[in-house]
Design an enzyme around this catalytic site. Structure first.
Site, PDB file in Angstrom:
ATOM      1  N   LYS A 271     -17.559  -4.183 -10.015  1.00 35.91           N
ATOM      2  CA  LYS A 271     -16.518  -3.329 -10.576  1.00 35.91           C
ATOM      3  C   LYS A 271     -17.051  -2.637 -11.820  1.00 35.91           C
ATOM      4  CE  LYS A 271     -12.496  -5.996  -9.058  1.00 35.91           C
ATOM      5  NZ  LYS A 271     -11.957  -4.983  -8.141  1.00 35.91           N
ATOM      6  N   ARG A 345      -9.282 -10.790   0.859  1.00 33.52           N
ATOM      7  CA  ARG A 345      -8.943 -10.906   2.274  1.00 33.52           C
ATOM      8  C   ARG A 345      -9.825 -11.941   2.971  1.00 33.52           C
ATOM      9  NH1 ARG A 345      -9.971  -4.627   3.164  1.00 33.52           N
ATOM     10  NH2 ARG A 345      -8.974  -4.751   1.106  1.00 33.52           N
TER      11      ARG A 345
HETATM   12  N1  BES Z   1      -8.589  -8.022  -7.018  1.00 28.70           N
HETATM   13  C1  BES Z   1      -8.843  -6.735  -6.490  1.00 28.70           C
HETATM   14  C2  BES Z   1      -7.580  -5.876  -6.410  1.00 28.70           C
HETATM   15  C3  BES Z   1      -6.952  -5.484  -7.719  1.00 28.70           C
HETATM   16  C4  BES Z   1      -7.268  -4.286  -8.321  1.00 28.70           C
HETATM   17  C5  BES Z   1      -5.993  -6.279  -8.312  1.00 28.70           C
HETATM   18  C6  BES Z   1      -6.665  -3.915  -9.508  1.00 28.70           C
HETATM   19  C7  BES Z   1      -5.393  -5.928  -9.502  1.00 28.70           C
HETATM   20  C8  BES Z   1      -5.724  -4.748 -10.108  1.00 28.70           C
HETATM   21  C9  BES Z   1      -9.415  -6.859  -5.087  1.00 28.70           C
HETATM   22  O1  BES Z   1     -10.224  -7.963  -4.855  1.00 28.70           O
HETATM   23  C10 BES Z   1     -10.272  -5.660  -4.848  1.00 28.70           C
HETATM   24  O2  BES Z   1     -11.246  -5.519  -5.533  1.00 28.70           O
HETATM   25  N2  BES Z   1      -9.896  -4.820  -3.884  1.00 28.70           N
HETATM   26  C11 BES Z   1     -10.638  -3.656  -3.552  1.00 28.70           C
HETATM   27  C12 BES Z   1     -10.694  -3.548  -2.048  1.00 28.70           C
HETATM   28  C13 BES Z   1     -11.622  -2.481  -1.536  1.00 28.70           C
HETATM   29  C14 BES Z   1     -13.064  -2.826  -1.876  1.00 28.70           C
HETATM   30  C15 BES Z   1     -11.461  -2.370  -0.049  1.00 28.70           C
HETATM   31  C16 BES Z   1      -9.944  -2.444  -4.178  1.00 28.70           C
HETATM   32  O3  BES Z   1      -8.730  -2.437  -4.254  1.00 28.70           O
HETATM   33  O4  BES Z   1     -10.652  -1.549  -4.598  1.00 28.70           O
HETATM   34 MN    MN Z   2     -12.248  -7.604  -5.396  1.00 25.55          MN
END
Ligand code: BES
Ligand code: MN
Ligand code: ZN
Length: 494
Positions: A271, A345
């Site tokens: 991230k 997931r």
């Molecule tokens: N934990 C994150 C989602 C999230 C983002 C929660 C912002 C709270 C605030 C999750 O694990 C994630 O990173 N999801 C990705 C999925 C994508 C790579 C398909 C996302 O949302 O970008």
């Molecule tokens: Mn994530």
């Protein structure tokens, strides 16, 4: 937990008295004359007209004792909404500011407001009565702690059934606070092991709860390879926490699953800064499930309910899982890792698959799953997904009653097809266009629900708020979202 005292006649020993007022000024026939005089003065001589959320303070001396009065405007009855009353209660709490919180009274009179309205108002006050002072020291910590009401005296005639409902609200809001506290802990302080220990200590205090915690070796034996894959980058071992309420019951249980990523760096799909700082809150689903199970136990709920939390960090290391890895899930389906940041997931898939052994009547999962859900719905609404329309309706009803808001988003075969892999059964990323990311995330999970009644609740938005959006939440920080929703859903709607 806030302690409640009840005083039927007189004012007890309160130094501050909160009095709800309607615009017609009738604050209750039971108000001592000296207080109704102050109210009449305020309504006539000041700007106060008892509009919703309007507060005014005054003082009165009764029997040589000076009492601070806080008149709380409630607005017109015809405009009451549940959340409006909760917000009034929460703003009343804020309005109390820095007054000494030791002897606060609340004037309870069903001639002013119905029992239901007052319960909503008090719920808002209880929910807002929270400050996280753990990471402050010295005077600032004391100041924050001093804002908390430890005791509230209800002055007036409170019927037995309202007292009982107040007790229920005390238990629920206390566990909303617990969920906030857990979610707000830095990842260095709340590792998977710590989350398991928290669950264990809850189980110790409730004889109707049992717990099983699977460690790394157990997970290897079980073949929970998706959870293990996500864990590989972390120095701390994973846990699968399984809490059971009323284990001896033979009926098919309700299963609640909560995403327990104690820190989500994204893994090798790292991230960016700005996106990573709050990722210690990526276990908000776990906190809600643990808080809900604890609530149900404390309320003496009689049905069998199982809470499952897959817990791990998602980090990088020389051994961390990588994009292009193909992993065989607990359910047997192979999953290509399209993106290591779609880790929620993966751990949920193995947990949903693990849940099948209990032959549950219904499975509900709560997860901070996608940024896309937050983009779609903002910070107040969770997205809900299910193949069962009646289950969606039950969750909507639970949301309407509890105040934890939801909105349905689509989940259909086309989204499910998008999650199929090229060389593996599934791909955790799905289409590269990233469109409808909340729905594709849900669609991935659907492969692991075993064809059972199942709903997925994406709480990425409402798990924390960056500014005051709902008056009963802390102005910024963790909300404890999901405890109220799950408790209402499980006890009244399913
Ligand atoms: N934990 C994150 C989602 C999230 C983002 C929660 C912002 C709270 C605030 C999750 O694990 C994630 O990173 N999801 C990705 C999925 C994508 C790579 C398909 C996302 O949302 O970008
Ligand atoms: Mn994530
Ligand atoms: Zn995550």
């Amino acid at each position: 937990m806030i302690t409640l005292n009840f005083v039927k006649a007189g004012l007890g020993d309160v130094d501050v008295l909160v009095v709800p007022v309607l615009p017609d000024g009738k604050a209750g026939v039971q108000l001592p004359a000296a207080i109704s005089e102050r109210l009449a003065f305020q309504l006539k001589q000041s700007d106060f007209s008892a509009k919703a959320d309007e507060l005014t303070t005054d003082f009165v001396t009764i029997d040589g004792r000076t009492i601070k009065l806080v008149f709380v405007g409630c607005g017109e009855k015809s405009e009451f909404t549940d959340d409006g009353l909760r917000a009034t209660g929460a703003r009343t709490y804020v309005g109390l500011g820095t007054v000494d919180k030791k002897s606060i009274g609340y004037f309870y009179d069903e001639k002013i407001l119905s029992a239901n309205s007052q319960l909503l108002l008090l719920e808002g006050l209880f929910l807002r009565n929270y400050f996280d002072s753990r990471y402050k020291t010295g005077d600032e910590a004391k100041k924050l702690q001093g804002k908390i009401i430890a005791q509230l005296t209800l002055v007036g005639n409170v019927p037995a059934d309202v007292k009982k409902e107040l007790q229920r609200l005390q238990v629920i809001t206390d566990n909303v606070h617990l969920a906030r506290t857990l979610t707000g802990m830095p990842a260095g302080e709340l590792k998977p092991e710590d989350l398991a220990n928290t669950a264990k200590s809850i189980v110790k205090e409730n004889s109707n709860l049992e717990i099983k915690v699977l460690h790394k070796a157990d997970l290897e034996k079980e073949g929970m390879n998706l959870l293990l894959a996500v864990n590989r980058g972390s120095a701390y071992e994973p846990r699968l926490i399984v809490m059971t309420l009323n284990a001896a019951k033979k009926e098919p249980p309700v299963v609640l699953v909560g995403k327990g990523i104690t820190f989500d760096s994204g893994g090798y799909n790292l991230k960016p800064s700005g996106g990573m700082e709050v990722m210690h809150t990526d276990m908000a689903g776990a906190a809600a499930v643990i808080g809900a199970i604890k609530t149900l136990a404390e309320l003496g709920f009689k049905r069998k309910v199982i809470g499952i939390v897959p817990a791990t960090e998602n980090l990088v290391s020389g051994d961390a899982y990588k994009p292009s890895d193909i992993i065989t899930s607990h359910a047997g389906l192979t999953v290509e890792i399209g993106n290591t940041d779609a880790e929620g997931r993966l751990v949920l898939a193995d947990a949903l698959s693990y849940a099948q052994r209990f032959s549950p009547s219904v499975i509900i999962d709560l997860a901070t799953l996608t940024g896309a859900c937050m983009v779609a719905l903002g910070e107040r609404y969770a997205g809900i997904f299910s193949d069962q329309k009646d289950l969606i309706k039950q969750i909507q009803k639970a949301a309407d009653i509890s105040g934890d808001k939801v909105w349905p988003l689509p989940l259909d075969q086309a989204f499910k097809d998008k999650m199929k892999g090229k060389i593996s059964d599934l791909n955790n990323l799905g289409p590269l266009d990233r469109l409808a990311g909340a729905s594709t995330g849900a669609a991935f999970l659907s492969y692991f629900a075993g064809g059972r009644r199942w709903a997925h609740i994406d709480i990425a938005g409402p798990s924390h708020q960056s500014k005051e959006l709902e008056a009963w939440n802390p102005p910024s920080g963790m909300t404890g979202y999901g405890v109220r929703l799950l408790v209402e859903l499980v006890t009244e709607q399913l």
